[in-house]
Design a protein around this motif. Sequence first.
Motif, PDB file in Angstrom:
ATOM      1  N   SER A   1       0.796  -1.111  -0.016  1.00 15.35           N
ATOM      2  CA  SER A   1      -0.038   0.061   0.050  1.00 15.35           C
ATOM      3  C   SER A   1       0.817   1.209   0.086  1.00 15.35           C
ATOM      4  CB  SER A   1      -1.041  -0.335   1.155  1.00 15.35           C
ATOM      5  OG  SER A   1      -1.937   0.894   1.092  1.00 15.35           O
ATOM      6  N   VAL A   2       0.688   2.191  -0.919  1.00 19.40           N
ATOM      7  CA  VAL A   2       1.238   3.495  -0.490  1.00 19.40           C
ATOM      8  C   VAL A   2       0.018   4.451  -0.185  1.00 19.40           C
ATOM      9  CG1 VAL A   2       3.245   3.237  -1.964  1.00 19.40           C
ATOM     10  CG2 VAL A   2       1.074   3.880  -3.095  1.00 19.40           C
ATOM     11  N   ASP A   3      -0.071   5.219   0.969  1.00 23.83           N
ATOM     12  CA  ASP A   3      -1.013   6.036   1.458  1.00 23.83           C
ATOM     13  C   ASP A   3      -0.355   7.485   1.707  1.00 23.83           C
ATOM     14  OD1 ASP A   3      -3.232   3.933   2.155  1.00 23.83           O
ATOM     15  OD2 ASP A   3      -1.269   3.040   2.692  1.00 23.83           O
TER      16      ASP A   3
ATOM     17  N   MET B   1       1.779   8.616   4.722  1.00 20.58           N
ATOM     18  CA  MET B   1       3.166   8.233   4.645  1.00 20.58           C
ATOM     19  C   MET B   1       4.229   9.363   4.307  1.00 20.58           C
ATOM     20  SD  MET B   1       3.133   4.675   2.583  1.00 20.58           S
ATOM     21  CE  MET B   1       2.530   3.125   3.449  1.00 20.58           C
ATOM     22  N   ARG B   2       3.648  10.459   3.601  1.00 21.61           N
ATOM     23  CA  ARG B   2       4.296  11.682   3.219  1.00 21.61           C
ATOM     24  C   ARG B   2       4.640  12.518   4.453  1.00 21.61           C
ATOM     25  NH1 ARG B   2       7.194  14.948   3.347  1.00 21.61           N
ATOM     26  NH2 ARG B   2       7.585  16.845   2.316  1.00 21.61           N
TER      27      ARG B   2
ATOM     28  N   TRP C   1       6.705  -2.071   1.847  1.00 21.21           N
ATOM     29  CA  TRP C   1       7.999  -1.381   1.129  1.00 21.21           C
ATOM     30  C   TRP C   1       9.265  -2.243   1.260  1.00 21.21           C
ATOM     31  CZ3 TRP C   1       8.168   3.088  -1.324  1.00 21.21           C
ATOM     32  CH2 TRP C   1       6.918   4.078  -0.979  1.00 21.21           C
TER      33      TRP C   1
ATOM     34  N   PHE D   1       3.894   5.997  -5.025  1.00 19.07           N
ATOM     35  CA  PHE D   1       3.715   6.987  -4.138  1.00 19.07           C
ATOM     36  C   PHE D   1       3.679   8.441  -4.302  1.00 19.07           C
ATOM     37  CE2 PHE D   1       5.538   9.706  -0.408  1.00 19.07           C
ATOM     38  CZ  PHE D   1       4.395   9.511   0.465  1.00 19.07           C
TER      39      PHE D   1
END
Length: 341
Positions: A51-53, A56-57, A104, A323
């Motif tokens: 998952s990229v969400d 995460m930033r 990741w 991402f």
Amino acid sequence: MAEQAVPATAREWHLAARPQGWPAPTDFALVEAPVRTPGPGEILVRNTHLSVDPYMRGRMNDVKSYVPPFQLGAAMDGGAVGYVVASEAEGFAPGDAVLHGLGWREYATLDAGNAVKVDPDAAPLSAYLGVLGMPGLTAYAGLLAVGALKEGDKVFVSGAAGAVGSLVGQIARLKGASLVVGSAGSAEKVAKLVDEYGFDAAFNYKDAPVAEQLAKAAPEGIDLYFDNVGGDHLEAAIGALGVHGRAVLCGAIAQYNETTAPAAPRNLAMAIGKRLRLEGMLVRDHAALQPQFVTEVAGWLKSGELRTEETVVDGFENAAEAFIDLLRGVNTGKMVVRLEG
Ligand SMILES: NC(=O)c1ccc[n+]([C@@H]2O[C@H](COP(=O)([O-])OP(=O)(O)OC[C@H]3O[C@@H](n4cnc5c(N)ncnc54)[C@H](OP(=O)(O)O)[C@@H]3O)[C@@H](O)[C@H]2O)c1
């Protein structure tokens, strides 16, 4: 499933630099690292989807928050699904499909207590990262528990073509909202919201001021705003909310890559006269709703009343780019990285 040899080393993504403003590919590094054999109570998982969400930033910054920051030069983490390939934990066997927090990376060795078994026959594995996972629960709990949606409510949701937003709008409709309005960042997304997801109205926030477009879409105002964006979206919603209106503050993605504080909302004082309730939410406070959420959402998926979409990026080596693309709005629905089918 067929036994597969476990390699001695595999790839993982490290945080190479902390971005100022927008992240760049050079802020990430693809690193070959040993695959650790599981110890007592541990499992080794071969990840199939990561998952990229948006959250995460925030973790790329060195600031204290509700989730700890990623460490420079170390593997990043996040939601992932995959298959157990070796187990030293009771109740877990090779071939079991699991959801866990060591994304990741291609292979993850973790305490089995931090993994949840999922059923790959009930839904594609990636659904446990999206509609049946964290974003789904965020939409469900945010709208129903925090926003206290009532039948007849007029609802506005921003980020409406994304993982959370697309579910918020549809669940609002299924639960009897009298008007569902969404905003998104392209004409294609706007058309999809109305034509496929059953929104009553939608607009592209890049076309004209949000307040202007919202006033046209909801001329009698709104009762409930689900905020994924912040800034001028929140300001417009405060203007459009009626007396005793509610806003669920779920995210503020317009700010995540900004280096200066946002100018809007400039009209926060209106919350006093209108007796508004603006309430922040974190999905992790709503784990108790999980069984009810899964039952109800799985039912809507089965009946076809709820539509979902994924934007799938193939290849582990493309995760960092995926991402960054998520932050740019390349995705419709949940953005996932597929390592293998
Ligand atoms: N509080 C919680 O527990 C919780 C849990 C999960 C998610 N969230 C928040 O919920 C929001 C949505 O998350 P998600 O996972 O569903 O992501 P998502 O909506 O699937 O993806 C992010 C979307 O944000 C939009 N976006 C990017 N920059 C924008 C800007 N400046 N103004 C308006 N829209 C912008 C893009 O779509 P466009 O093309 O429409 O611009 C992009 O597709 C995020 O703010 C996230 O942080 C909060």
